[in-house]
Design a protein around this motif. Sequence first.
Motif, mmCIF file in Angstrom:
data_model
loop_
_atom_site.group_PDB
_atom_site.id
_atom_site.type_symbol
_atom_site.label_atom_id
_atom_site.label_comp_id
_atom_site.label_asym_id
_atom_site.label_seq_id
_atom_site.Cartn_x
_atom_site.Cartn_y
_atom_site.Cartn_z
ATOM 1 N N ARG A 5 37.015 -0.904 -8.821
ATOM 2 C CA ARG A 5 36.786 -2.071 -8.355
ATOM 3 C C ARG A 5 37.616 -2.451 -7.037
ATOM 4 O O ARG A 5 36.856 -2.955 -6.448
ATOM 5 C CB ARG A 5 37.117 -3.184 -9.637
ATOM 6 N N GLU A 6 38.852 -2.317 -7.106
ATOM 7 C CA GLU A 6 39.670 -2.927 -6.037
ATOM 8 C C GLU A 6 40.036 -1.858 -4.912
ATOM 9 O O GLU A 6 40.481 -2.419 -4.017
ATOM 10 C CB GLU A 6 40.755 -3.628 -6.385
ATOM 11 N N GLY B 5 35.383 1.049 -4.689
ATOM 12 C CA GLY B 5 34.473 0.168 -4.352
ATOM 13 C C GLY B 5 34.236 -0.360 -3.033
ATOM 14 O O GLY B 5 33.362 -0.051 -2.475
#
Length: 216
Positions: free
Chosen positions: A102-103, A106
Motif C-alpha cells: 500500500r505505502e 502501490g
Amino acid sequence: MEGVRFEAITWERLADALAERTMDLKPSDDGSWLRIGVDGAPAAHPEELSRRIAEALRARGRPVLGLSTEGFLRPASLRFEFGRQDPDTYYDGWFDTGALWREVFGPLDPGGTGRVLPDLWDPATDRATRSPYETLPEGGVLLVHGPLLLGRWFPFDLTVHLRLSPPALRRRTEEGARWTLTAFERYEAEVRPSEAADVVVRVDDPRHPAWGRGEA
C-alpha cells in the motif's frame, strides 16, 4: 543453483556492476520507477550492499530511495501472539506485507504518485514512526532490503539474494536470534531463493564474496 557460474568479486565492484545493470533496466510494468530487492538474512547484512548500490547509483545521477523491511514490522501484539520465538510467525507474520504494497509499491505503479512512506513502525517503541512521505522522482530507483523478500510477489525489476550456507548462517546468527533459523530453512525449501533471484552472492566469508549471474 544449477547453471549458475560464480566468480570472486569485491563489494565495491559488485555494487558498481549492479548499478550498471540497473542503469540498463527498464521497469517491467512500463512504469516510471525501478524496484530492486536485496534479500538476505540479518546475518548477511543486506543493508550494507543496498547502501553501496544506492551510492553507486547516485554517483551515476539516479535518484534512489532505500528502505528496510524492518521499518514495516507488525506491532508486537501480532508478532508475539504465539510467543517471542515462533519461527512460523517470523516467516509469515512479522512483516507487514500489506503496508509495503500500500505505502511503497502501490505509489510506484504506472500512473502512481511516487510518494512513498519510508517506514511505518518502530520496533523499539512499538509505535508508529510517523515519518513523512518521500517522493521518488520519475526515473528513480527504489531499493528494498531485508530477509525473506522473495516469493511474496513483490514487483521487483531486479532481485539480489545474499546466500549463506546453513553452517555459515548458524555461525553468523546471534545466539538470541537462532530460533529464526527454522524459518530460513523453510524459506530455502519453499522459495528456493538462490534460484528465484536474478543475482546470487555467496557471502559465507564476507571478506570474499562471489556472485553468480546465470548463463546469460
